[in-house]
Structures are given as C-alpha cells and as structure tokens.
Write a protein that holds these residues in place. Sequence first.
Motif, PDB file in Angstrom:
ATOM      1  N   SER A 563      15.983  67.372  26.582  1.00 31.70           N
ATOM      2  CA  SER A 563      16.330  66.758  25.240  1.00 31.70           C
ATOM      3  C   SER A 563      16.265  65.084  25.257  1.00 31.70           C
ATOM      4  O   SER A 563      15.815  64.614  26.267  1.00 31.70           O
ATOM      5  CB  SER A 563      18.008  66.918  24.998  1.00 31.70           C
ATOM      6  OG  SER A 563      18.884  66.284  25.923  1.00 31.70           O
ATOM      7  N   SER A 564      16.629  64.673  24.368  1.00 34.97           N
ATOM      8  CA  SER A 564      16.405  62.917  24.150  1.00 34.97           C
ATOM      9  C   SER A 564      17.142  62.425  24.951  1.00 34.97           C
ATOM     10  O   SER A 564      16.996  61.161  25.440  1.00 34.97           O
ATOM     11  CB  SER A 564      16.476  62.625  22.671  1.00 34.97           C
ATOM     12  OG  SER A 564      17.766  63.130  22.098  1.00 34.97           O
ATOM     13  N   SER A 565      18.419  62.962  25.277  1.00 29.10           N
ATOM     14  CA  SER A 565      19.662  62.529  26.499  1.00 29.10           C
ATOM     15  C   SER A 565      19.145  62.689  27.788  1.00 29.10           C
ATOM     16  O   SER A 565      19.690  62.047  28.648  1.00 29.10           O
ATOM     17  CB  SER A 565      20.689  63.038  25.919  1.00 29.10           C
ATOM     18  OG  SER A 565      20.743  64.302  26.204  1.00 29.10           O
ATOM     19  N   ASN A 566      17.982  63.549  28.011  1.00 26.74           N
ATOM     20  CA  ASN A 566      17.477  63.595  29.341  1.00 26.74           C
ATOM     21  C   ASN A 566      16.493  62.807  29.777  1.00 26.74           C
ATOM     22  O   ASN A 566      15.352  63.019  29.322  1.00 26.74           O
ATOM     23  CB  ASN A 566      17.080  65.271  29.580  1.00 26.74           C
ATOM     24  CG  ASN A 566      18.032  66.441  29.373  1.00 26.74           C
ATOM     25  OD1 ASN A 566      17.862  67.254  28.702  1.00 26.74           O
ATOM     26  ND2 ASN A 566      19.352  66.159  29.810  1.00 26.74           N
ATOM     27  N   ARG A 761      11.509  55.298  28.965  1.00 26.75           N
ATOM     28  CA  ARG A 761      11.471  53.756  29.282  1.00 26.75           C
ATOM     29  C   ARG A 761      11.490  52.725  28.415  1.00 26.75           C
ATOM     30  O   ARG A 761      12.219  51.631  28.738  1.00 26.75           O
ATOM     31  CB  ARG A 761      10.197  53.306  30.426  1.00 26.75           C
ATOM     32  CG  ARG A 761       9.811  54.365  31.537  1.00 26.75           C
ATOM     33  CD  ARG A 761      10.937  54.521  32.550  1.00 26.75           C
ATOM     34  NE  ARG A 761      10.691  55.440  33.694  1.00 26.75           N
ATOM     35  CZ  ARG A 761      10.522  55.448  34.738  1.00 26.75           C
ATOM     36  NH1 ARG A 761      10.569  54.212  35.356  1.00 26.75           N
ATOM     37  NH2 ARG A 761      10.353  56.267  35.700  1.00 26.75           N
ATOM     38  N   ILE A 762      11.062  52.995  27.482  1.00 27.64           N
ATOM     39  CA  ILE A 762      11.106  51.766  26.459  1.00 27.64           C
ATOM     40  C   ILE A 762      12.009  52.166  25.287  1.00 27.64           C
ATOM     41  O   ILE A 762      12.102  51.346  24.233  1.00 27.64           O
ATOM     42  CB  ILE A 762       9.674  51.705  25.742  1.00 27.64           C
ATOM     43  CG1 ILE A 762       9.009  53.003  25.047  1.00 27.64           C
ATOM     44  CG2 ILE A 762       8.783  51.202  26.878  1.00 27.64           C
ATOM     45  CD1 ILE A 762       7.895  52.626  24.379  1.00 27.64           C
ATOM     46  N   GLY A 763      12.855  53.006  25.213  1.00 26.76           N
ATOM     47  CA  GLY A 763      14.019  53.569  24.572  1.00 26.76           C
ATOM     48  C   GLY A 763      13.546  54.348  23.270  1.00 26.76           C
ATOM     49  O   GLY A 763      14.273  53.914  22.270  1.00 26.76           O
ATOM     50  N   ILE A 764      12.606  54.993  23.177  1.00 29.67           N
ATOM     51  CA  ILE A 764      12.254  55.813  22.065  1.00 29.67           C
ATOM     52  C   ILE A 764      12.768  57.391  22.355  1.00 29.67           C
ATOM     53  O   ILE A 764      12.555  57.619  23.471  1.00 29.67           O
ATOM     54  CB  ILE A 764      10.871  56.105  21.686  1.00 29.67           C
ATOM     55  CG1 ILE A 764      10.159  54.686  21.451  1.00 29.67           C
ATOM     56  CG2 ILE A 764      10.603  57.058  20.693  1.00 29.67           C
ATOM     57  CD1 ILE A 764       8.753  54.569  21.349  1.00 29.67           C
ATOM     58  N   GLY A 765      13.737  57.637  21.613  1.00 31.09           N
ATOM     59  CA  GLY A 765      14.467  59.042  21.828  1.00 31.09           C
ATOM     60  C   GLY A 765      13.354  60.265  21.451  1.00 31.09           C
ATOM     61  O   GLY A 765      12.928  60.163  20.177  1.00 31.09           O
ATOM     62  N   CYS A 766      13.174  60.977  22.409  1.00 31.13           N
ATOM     63  CA  CYS A 766      12.149  62.448  22.026  1.00 31.13           C
ATOM     64  C   CYS A 766      12.610  63.383  23.134  1.00 31.13           C
ATOM     65  O   CYS A 766      13.087  62.960  24.102  1.00 31.13           O
ATOM     66  CB  CYS A 766      10.739  62.047  22.180  1.00 31.13           C
ATOM     67  SG  CYS A 766      10.319  61.603  24.030  1.00 31.13           S
ATOM     68  N   ARG A 775       0.605  74.880  26.512  1.00 28.15           N
ATOM     69  CA  ARG A 775       1.122  74.072  25.487  1.00 28.15           C
ATOM     70  C   ARG A 775       2.310  73.101  25.647  1.00 28.15           C
ATOM     71  O   ARG A 775       3.298  73.770  26.399  1.00 28.15           O
ATOM     72  CB  ARG A 775       1.342  74.744  24.122  1.00 28.15           C
ATOM     73  CG  ARG A 775       0.079  74.987  23.853  1.00 28.15           C
ATOM     74  CD  ARG A 775      -0.933  74.130  23.160  1.00 28.15           C
ATOM     75  NE  ARG A 775      -2.138  74.759  22.686  1.00 28.15           N
ATOM     76  CZ  ARG A 775      -2.727  74.989  21.441  1.00 28.15           C
ATOM     77  NH1 ARG A 775      -1.725  74.604  20.502  1.00 28.15           N
ATOM     78  NH2 ARG A 775      -3.906  75.543  21.165  1.00 28.15           N
ATOM     79  N   ALA A 776       2.783  71.898  25.186  1.00 29.33           N
ATOM     80  CA  ALA A 776       3.867  71.525  25.289  1.00 29.33           C
ATOM     81  C   ALA A 776       3.904  70.426  24.219  1.00 29.33           C
ATOM     82  O   ALA A 776       2.992  69.925  24.013  1.00 29.33           O
ATOM     83  CB  ALA A 776       4.115  70.675  26.752  1.00 29.33           C
ATOM     84  N   TRP A 777       4.928  69.903  23.716  1.00 30.32           N
ATOM     85  CA  TRP A 777       5.104  68.933  22.605  1.00 30.32           C
ATOM     86  C   TRP A 777       6.366  68.186  22.733  1.00 30.32           C
ATOM     87  O   TRP A 777       7.196  68.485  23.385  1.00 30.32           O
ATOM     88  CB  TRP A 777       4.774  69.556  21.260  1.00 30.32           C
ATOM     89  CG  TRP A 777       5.850  70.672  21.141  1.00 30.32           C
ATOM     90  CD1 TRP A 777       7.018  70.312  20.500  1.00 30.32           C
ATOM     91  CD2 TRP A 777       5.575  72.047  21.279  1.00 30.32           C
ATOM     92  NE1 TRP A 777       7.832  71.666  20.161  1.00 30.32           N
ATOM     93  CE2 TRP A 777       7.036  72.751  20.837  1.00 30.32           C
ATOM     94  CE3 TRP A 777       4.698  72.955  21.855  1.00 30.32           C
ATOM     95  CZ2 TRP A 777       7.318  73.892  20.897  1.00 30.32           C
ATOM     96  CZ3 TRP A 777       5.063  74.191  21.889  1.00 30.32           C
ATOM     97  CH2 TRP A 777       6.355  74.640  21.398  1.00 30.32           C
ATOM     98  N   ASN A 778       6.163  67.050  22.046  1.00 28.77           N
ATOM     99  CA  ASN A 778       7.324  66.373  22.120  1.00 28.77           C
ATOM    100  C   ASN A 778       7.837  66.275  20.535  1.00 28.77           C
ATOM    101  O   ASN A 778       7.386  66.279  19.598  1.00 28.77           O
ATOM    102  CB  ASN A 778       7.098  64.727  21.953  1.00 28.77           C
ATOM    103  CG  ASN A 778       6.557  64.710  23.656  1.00 28.77           C
ATOM    104  OD1 ASN A 778       5.180  64.352  23.672  1.00 28.77           O
ATOM    105  ND2 ASN A 778       7.124  64.502  24.474  1.00 28.77           N
ATOM    106  N   GLU A 779       9.478  66.263  20.213  1.00 28.04           N
ATOM    107  CA  GLU A 779       9.876  66.171  19.241  1.00 28.04           C
ATOM    108  C   GLU A 779      10.851  64.930  18.977  1.00 28.04           C
ATOM    109  O   GLU A 779      11.592  64.531  20.123  1.00 28.04           O
ATOM    110  CB  GLU A 779      10.922  67.406  18.904  1.00 28.04           C
ATOM    111  CG  GLU A 779      10.202  68.517  19.117  1.00 28.04           C
ATOM    112  CD  GLU A 779      11.155  69.768  18.961  1.00 28.04           C
ATOM    113  OE1 GLU A 779      12.316  69.813  19.279  1.00 28.04           O
ATOM    114  OE2 GLU A 779      10.789  71.040  18.821  1.00 28.04           O
TER     115      GLU A 779
END
Length: 822
Positions: A563-566, A761-766, A775-779
Amino acid sequence: MGKKVKKEAEPPPKDVFDPLLIESKTPATVVLMLSSPENEVLAKACDALYKFASKGDENKVTLLGLGALEQLYKLLSHEDPLVRRNAVMVFGIMASNHDVKKLLRELDVTNSLISHLAPEEDVVIHEFATLCLAYMAVEYTTKVKIFEQGGLEPLIRLLGSLDPDVKKNSLECIYLLVQDFQNRAAVCELNIIPPLLGLLESEYPVIQLLALQTLEVISKERETRILLGENKGLDCLLKILENNELSDLHVETLAVLGNCLEDVHILQQIQLTGGLKKLLSFLEVSTVPDIQKNAAKAITKAAYHSEIRKILHWEEVEKFLLSLLDTNNDEVKVAASQAISAMCDNIDSKCVLGFQGIPQLVQLLSSDNEEVKEAAVTALTNLTTASPRNTSIVAEAEGIEPLMNTLNAQRDGAISNAIAVLTNLSLQEPSRVNIQSQGIMSALVGPLRSTNSQVQSRAAFAVAAFGCDADARTELRNAGGLGPLVELLHSKNEEVRRNACWAVMVCGSDELTAVELCRLGALDILEEINQSTKRKNKFSEAALEKLLDNNLSQKYSRMGYLSSSNIITNGFYDCGQIKHGEKFLSLEELSKQELTDRRAIIFINAKPQESVIVENVQDESSSASGASSKEKARKGKGKKEEEKPKEVTEVAVTHTVQEEINPENSHWLPPPDFILMDYINDASKTILPLTSTREQVVALAQFVADKMGGSVGREQLHNFFWELDLSKIEFELKSNVVPIGKIKRGTFYHRALLFKVIADRIGIGCSLVRGKYNRAWNEVKLVEHSPKGLLLPPQEYIVDLMFEPGSLLKQGSAKADQYKLL
C-alpha cells in the motif's frame, strides 16, 4: 470315680458342646455345627465364632475360608431370637475385614440387616446390625443398596435409641451415606435435623463429634441450612463455641457454621441476632490453627456471593483476615490469603485489604513454603486488578523484586499470578521501567515454554504488555523468547492462542523482530489460523498484517501488494510470488545460492558502503539489550516520511537517502546501489519542484521509463528482450541477486518497483500491485480538478510505465484493464 460317673451321666448334647469351650482350636468343627438342627447348638456356635473372630483379623480370614459366612447368612432369619442375635453379632464383628465385606456384598445381606432394625428387635441386634451396615457403607454400591432398600428411615429412628452404641453405629452409617448427594436430600425429608441437634448434648464426645461431622456434610444443601435455622440449630452451634469445655468440638462446629455462611438469608439471620459478631469475636481471640484455618476457608466459600461479601465487610471481617497473615502457621496464612482473594470482589473490602494487607502479602512472597507463596501472589493479583491505588502500594512496598523472583517458583499458580501482578504494574510508567530494568522479557522465556495453559496465556499477555517498548522487544529476541512465543500460536487453548497473536502483533512492530518472527514460521501459522472460522480472532488478523507491514519483502512476495503506507526501505528485495508452504529465504541466503536460470531477485539498497560500515560498528558497540539509536531514528523517520507533505525539501530527501539499511543478518549487508542513489538524487532535483502531484506522477513515470529502456509499443513488446539483458547482468555478477540500478531494460514489474521506491523517497503516495505474466503496476490517488471549485473525492489511477509513460489510466477503465492483463 465320682467324676467319671458324673461324666457318663451327662447327656450327649452336653458332651458334644464340651470342645466349644476351646474356641481357637476347633473353628472348623464350630462352623460344621452351624448346620445343627438344635437351637441351643446354633446359638452357642455363633457365640463361639463371635469370640473367635473378635480376637483378630487373622481369625476372621480363617472363618471366611471355612465358609462360615454362608452358613451364618442362613441364620439371620432364624426363628429363634437368640440364634438370630448371635448370628448378627458375628456379622457385625467380621464386617471390618475387607474380604468379608466383599463377600457380604455378594450375599446381598443389606436387606436382611435393614429388616433387623425394626423396633421390636433386640437392642443387641440393633447394635451389631448397624455396626455391620456402617462397615459396609464405606463402599458406594452398598450406599446405593441401603438407600434403595429403605435403610435411611430406620437408621434415623435409631438415633433416638437408649443404647449409646446403637446411636453411634447408626450415626456413623448415616454419616457415610450422606457423602452421596442423593442421600443428603433424603435425610432432610426424613427430618434428621432435630435428632442430630439432640445428639449434640450427648455425654459421649464421639457421638457429638459424629453428629457435627454429619451436620457439616448435610449443611452443604440449602434445605438443610433452612431447617437448621428453623430448629434453632445456629444457637446450639454458637453455644458450643462459647463453651470452653467443648473446645475439642469447635473445629467441627465452625465447619457447620461455615456452610451456613454461604446462605444469604441464614447469614442475615445470624447477623440480626448478633450471632455473626459473636462468631467473629470468638475467631479473633482464638489461637488454634485449625480453627483459624477453617474459619478463613469458610469465609472464602461464603464470599463468592456478592450480598454475603457486603455483610462480611460491614462486620469488618477484613481485620480478622489480616490478623491471620501474622500467624506462624503456614496453613493459616494460605487460607487467609485465599479468603482475601475472595473478598477482593467487594470494592470496599479491596480498598481496606490493599492498604493494610499488601505489605504483608509482599513479605509472604519470600516464604520457603511454595503453597504460601502461591496463595499470597494470587491475593496480590486480585488486589491489583483494576486498582491503580493498590498497584502503587505494591510498588511502594518494594514488591517488584520478590515478584520477579516468584517467576522461578515451583508451582504454576504462583508463576502465572506473579506474571499477572507484574502485568498490572506495567500500566504505571515508573513501575514498568523498573520491571523492564530487571529483565522481565528474559524472565518470561521460561513461562512461555510452560505446559500449563494459564501460565502460557499470562506470559503471552505480559509480552504484549511490555513489548510496546523497543528495548524490551530486543531483549526478548536476544533471550530466545520469540521461538516459544511462535509455538504458542499452535495452542488449542483459545485464550493462549489469542494472547500469543496479540504478543506477536506487538513484537512485530519493528523490522528486526518481524523478520525473526517470520523466519520462525509465524506467518505460515497465522495464515493457517486466519483460514479457520473457529480459530481466527481479531488479533490473529492484526498480527499477520503487522508482521507483513514490517517485513515488506515477504509481504510483497506473499500478498503481491504494497500500500501507499508501506514505505520501501533499503534491504527490500523482490523474489517473486512465493508458493504456499514454501520457505521464504533471506537475501543473504539467496545471495549464496549458485547462479541459476530462475527469475532474478531484485534488491534495493540506496546507501553508501562507508555509511553502512560506520553504522554497523556503532550498532555492535551499543547495548546488547537495546536497539541502536540509529534504528530508533530510522523508525521515527519512516513514520514521518509517510506523513510528510509534497513540499519536502531536497535536504530532507538527501537525509532520507542516508537512512539505515534493514539487514536480515548483522554479519552480512547487501552491496550499495550507486545508480539507484543517483536516480533518487536526480528525481528529487527535477520532480520535487513540480507544483502538483499529478505533474510529479507523470514526470516520475517518464523518468522511470527512460531509465529502463523507454516506451515500448504494444506490438513490439515481444521483441523487447529484457530477459536477455537481465541474464547478462546475472552472469556478470555471478549471482541471482541483482541491484535494481543495474537494470537498463526493464519490464512491467521492474519499472513498477523502481517507481514505488523513488515515489516513497520523494513523498508521492502510491501502491505496488503484482499481476500475472510478469505484470506489475502502480496505483495513485489524485484529486480531480473541479471547474466550480468543489473539492471532489480522489480518483484512483494506474500509472502507465511501458506503452505511453506518464499516462494515467482511470481504475476500472478498459485501458487500465488492458494494461494489467495484456
């Protein structure tokens, strides 16, 4: 001559009886005479056998072997009263032998004996019939027969006999019969209370004692207690206590009154008449250990009823109990401690007992008697539960050290309650720090290995209570306590399993402990538990989530999702989807494997080697019982990093890059990835200044795609040949483990991982999601622009990193589905 003539003149029957005068020499002959048709012979034969059997157990066995009982049994119903009487006498005297009793049961003599209890029978028959029944009533089967054959009524009637032996034997038989609850109910219906109370005034102490013992047994039934009150039995009992000449009956009298104390109405009746105050006054001045002990036991039983606890408190029973703690008798101390435990359910009593009793109980923890120690610490458990005031008194009484010592006690009850008190103390910060400084986590390792479920449960609960502190978790890990804790997850006891899950959840709050718990198999066990509707609980689910959140490599491998918190930190690696039941290997273990054609393991380590070496030395020089300050700082930064705003400065990013690595093993560290460091520095310089999150996401997607081979047309995907490039890197490194910065031609799952690493590292939640077929992707979640200035809920997008890098595909759209599947 005269003598000779006299002998010849005697009739033959008298000549036949002459040998009977020498009883012990001709038992066989006497037994044969039991078949005689003459009443006088039968009577004298029975009398001779009675005298012979009276001389010892050996003679009884001799007669048994000669078949005397079978012959005598026939005589129990003989028409001649003297024969019948003497036969019963033989039965009565012989029934004390075990083998005789066995044969008597086989002959089923109880019915015949009960018939001999009729009023018209001779008093001697009553005496020996009741004696025989008393001997036989020791056996349960005989009790049932006596009850079924109507023996209770005549036995109770004989309590009024003028003969003391008949009274004594009947009473003893009744005492044995009422050990069975069915008989207790029956004697009450037969109005046994008045004759029993009458026997309390007997001139024979043995009868008085038996009467009290019988009353003690039957007064366990509420109906009996009511009848005692109605027949003024309580007054009789109190009079015995007031009579010093009857001091030998005081213990048994208190036992009866103790049963009466269990009934609220009876207790109120005693209180209203001043009897309760008399009773307590008597107890306070008594110095007889048995009286003190039994009184405390009676209070313990009575105090299980809330209304009774109130009455006892009003009568200040606490003073009496506290005085018993100062006695020199260990049994009294045990009983007093147990009574204090019971009275603790009354809040007012708990306050009084805590203030005055806790220092005394703390002293008892140092007793050499293990039973005293257990009773004292159990009382402390009840006194400190939900009572901050009493908990403070334990600390003020310097109880922590003896409580810690009690963890090494020999009795499981003492250990489990010592743990419970220490856990109660942990709710107060000064006490918790004190307990931790004395090595509580190391001391809990033994209880965690206990085979007693209560000890296991409370030990696991204590681990959860003290495991909130990082130093405590480190101590438990270093002491080898994680292994036994994980084993408790297998427990069939629901409470043990729940508390173990709770402890695992708490201990899994830092990466090192989480990794060790996973290595010990905690994840597999928790997954198995959570698949069962009966065994899973809220803590098992939370524990699994906590372990995975602090062991992201394994979480991504198992769950295929971050998750974005991980936040991905240094030391993370992607070894692909792990199969159920397959062992998850550490990065060090994977790095030592021979080069194979299996999928490469991609690891993340954006940290210079020099920094790693310096910090590793600092870690080794730090205290063995605590985590390094760097580790604590890294954890703190991790949380802040997750919450930081987009407008993060380049200085903060640079500092984050220098965060400590999370190695699985302190003796091995993965090599630094300088290329990844450059990527992060470049991204922080070019992407962070962008004003909106959408622009940052698009720019980062284009940045990642550019570093991993650029955009790839859908129709050219099969010609991308990323596998070949990756194989060359593995061959060059002579390892299956590859730093992500080395990959110049990456496919979906490489790009998605790199995007997530830099974004974190730069603070973008994804988030990072693993799909099928590499396959893998970012949300990402972005807020849509509203022309009316309204704040709309965020929308979820999939970031295209392959075909049109920077394109944002709305979740659920056809394009998004194609990106995942095609």
